[in-house]
Design an enzyme around this catalytic site. Structure first.
Site, PDB file in Angstrom:
ATOM      1  N   VAL A 209      42.271  74.901  21.819  1.00  0.00           N
ATOM      2  CA  VAL A 209      41.786  76.196  22.288  1.00  0.00           C
ATOM      3  C   VAL A 209      41.874  76.270  23.809  1.00  0.00           C
ATOM      4  O   VAL A 209      41.455  75.343  24.513  1.00  0.00           O
ATOM      5  CB  VAL A 209      40.327  76.423  21.829  1.00  0.00           C
TER       6      VAL A 209
ATOM      7  N   ASP B   5      33.211  75.067   6.602  1.00  0.00           N
ATOM      8  CA  ASP B   5      33.531  74.007   7.570  1.00  0.00           C
ATOM      9  C   ASP B   5      32.459  73.986   8.656  1.00  0.00           C
ATOM     10  O   ASP B   5      32.758  73.986   9.852  1.00  0.00           O
ATOM     11  CB  ASP B   5      34.918  74.252   8.166  1.00  0.00           C
TER      12      ASP B   5
ATOM     13  N   SER C  40      39.911  70.612  21.874  1.00  0.00           N
ATOM     14  CA  SER C  40      41.071  70.191  21.097  1.00  0.00           C
ATOM     15  C   SER C  40      40.586  69.578  19.793  1.00  0.00           C
ATOM     16  O   SER C  40      39.802  68.634  19.806  1.00  0.00           O
ATOM     17  CB  SER C  40      41.886  69.171  21.897  1.00  0.00           C
TER      18      SER C  40
END
EC number: 2.7.-.-
Length: 546
Positions: free
Chosen positions: A135, A284, A129
């Site tokens: 997910v 990211d 999470s």
């Protein structure tokens, strides 16, 4: 009103977790220091939990923008105390999940089918999470294992409120801080707004993932999982499930006998390959998004997920950046200074010799030293001081790249502290530059542009005609501007003349009055002639045609 409510919510979280402890009071101006000391959070008792946990919980409550900031900091043990950095690592995949029945409802609404028809098996409790999504593990009807990513409900509203507050602060910084305009805070925040709003669209993330997978097809450096497009929506993404060791689990990687030096070097190579070969990079790359395939420990391969944030560079920025980095790696500080000035990153009036000396002072101490011996905090402080001294402007289009480089450097520091970042990166950049200017590279560039040139050839006469026509219009425009400037100049001179006349007339009339005033009142015919002459001159100055 919503902005005010959000602001109060942020202040409340700061108060409840006593985050004022982290404020560098000694660096703040006296008025701000007094404001901090008198602020309401000092009325709250300090929670009896470690400061790292307080900071992590506060960032989780404040939402995705703050969580992402914490994720960046989690890789910076050189900038943060170890207890804070270790606690912030939990932000990468331990954000509290939202209700599973809500996730199921979003999946079914988005994909227009019940979960039982879409998957042979669906795990209702999330396997991970994060700040923007969570997910769930699942299995397709054909037996393939997948993960299902679902956007958090209502998260966009929170993000937009936070961005609005960031813009407010950025405008205050730009307008009221002496370095504000140089840092372009409003432009930086707006760029970040586009980036994080794009991350909320999982179809965009799917497209980014597919592009990165094509870019590294067959590569032994990195693996990108497959996207299942037929089961992808703006709020739901289904993709191949991967297995690997989290990059942050250095102890597990060592137990698996992974070649840590090679792994760290490949991280640097992946970064430069994305930036300079593809001009399309995963932006990211915090530890929660990176895993390692350890099936062949001597030849480890990265696995990247969560491609919602990607960055690109224009050919101009790409070229300037490559030339700057190469000059930097070669310690050619004069070339670095010249490139910064020619690119407009520092003002054109900057003295090259002074700028060169300042760059040398900052950069020379970090060469030929492994990452473990470099104080990145001190390096950044010196870099910021130099930027301020020479009015170096922040380049908003490079902020995402700089953030990614910080992540990569932080990962390298954790994996293999003896890594020499500069000697690892230099050969790659030199090879890239050689390929660009070598005959095959030039021929490739010509082949890429040739179809466009051929397509535009029939339009060349019209393009030339329009260019000359624009030049004629430009001449007339310049002439009109010159006439306007001349008119303004005449009006300005006229105004100056009038002001001079008024002042002079006032002085002359005052002198005439002073000469006319005596002990005895005078009739008009008895006024001294010099006084009369001065009065006439003063009246003429006031009344003459302008």
């Amino acid at each position: 009103m919503r902005r005010i409510n959000r602001l109060f919510q942020i202040v409340w979280v700061i108060c409840r977790y006593r985050l004022d402890e982290f404020a560098p009071l000694t660096l703040l101006p006296l008025p701000l220091r007094l404001l901090f000391l008198l602020a309401p959070w000092r009325l709250f008792p300090k929670p009896q939990i470690p400061r790292g946990e307080r900071l992590r919980r506060a960032l989780e409550e404040l939402g995705p923008i703050f969580v992402k900031f914490g994720q960046i900091l989690s890789t910076r043990k050189d900038l943060l105390p170890e207890d804070l950095a270790d606690e912030l690592k939990r932000l990468q995949d331990k954000v509290p999940p939202f209700a599973s029945d809500m996730a199921v409802r979003i999946i079914e609404e988005s994909l227009k089918s019940p979960v039982s028809e879409l998957f042979a098996d669906f795990q209702t409790y999330p396997m991970a999470s994060a700040s923007i999504a969570q997910v769930h593990a699942a299995t397709l009807k054909n037996g393939k294992e997948v993960v299902v990513k679902v956007i958090r409900p209502g998260i966009e509203k929170t993000i937009r409120l936070d961005i609005a507050l960031m813009l407010l602060v950025a405008r205050l910084v730009e307008n009221y801080w002496e370095d504000g305009k140089r840092l372009h805070p409003v432009e930086v925040v707006k760029d970040y707004e586009h980036t994080i709003i794009d991350e909320l669209d999982l179809q965009r993330e799917a497209a980014n993932t597919s592009q990165l997978k094509r870019n590294f097809a067959g590569s032994e450096l990195i693996y990108i999982p497959e996207v299942y497009w037929e089961m992808t929506h703006s709020r739901v993404l289904v993709m191949e499930r991967i297995y690997g060791v989290p990059i942050a689990d250095v102890e597990q990687l060592r137990k698996a006998n992974v070649n840590m030096k090679l792994l760290a070097e490949r991280g640097v190579e992946i970064f430069f390959t994305q930036v300079f070969r593809d001009s399309f990079f995963h932006a990211d790359m915090h530890p929660g998004n990176i895993f390692v395939d350890v099936s062949n420990p001597a030849n480890p391969r990265y696995i990247a997920i969560d491609c919602g944030i990607v960055g690109t560079l224009t050919p101009e920025d790409q070229s300037y950046l490559a030339r700057n980095l190469l000059a930097f790696f070669r310690r050619d500080y004069r070339q670095v200074a010249v490139l910064h000035i020619s690119s407009g990153w520092v003002p054109g009036h900057t003295r090259v010799n002074e700028f060169e000396a300042a760059i040398r002072t900052v950069c020379e101490p970090i060469f030929e030293r492994p990452l473990k011996d470099i104080s990145f905090g001190q390096f950044l402080m010196r870099l910021f001081q130099t930027a301020r001294r020479f009015d170096m402007e922040v380049q908003p289009q490079l902020v995402l790249l700089q953030k990614t480089l910080l992540n990569i450097e932080g990962l390298g520091r954790q994996l293999y502290p003896d890594l020499d970042l500069w000697s690892t990166a230099q050969p790659f950049l030199e090879n890239w530059m050689k390929q660009r200017i070598a005959p095959p590279g030039l021929l490739k560039a010509i082949k890429q542009h040739a179809p466009d040139w051929i397509e535009q050839t029939p339009e060349l006469p019209q393009i030339l005609y329009e260019a000359f026509d624009q030049l004629r219009h430009l001449d007339r425009y310049n002439q009109a501007n010159q006439d306007s400037l001349a008119s303004l100049s005449r009006a300005f001179e006229k105004d100056k003349q009038q002001r001079r006349d008024f002042w002079l007339a006032g002085l002359v009339l005052a002198s005439a009055a002073a000469m006319a005033i005596g002990d005895q009142p005078l009739r008009l015919t008895e006024l001294p002639w010099p006084s009369v002459m001065l009065a006439v001159a003063g009246l003429y100055l006031l009344m003459r045609p302008k």
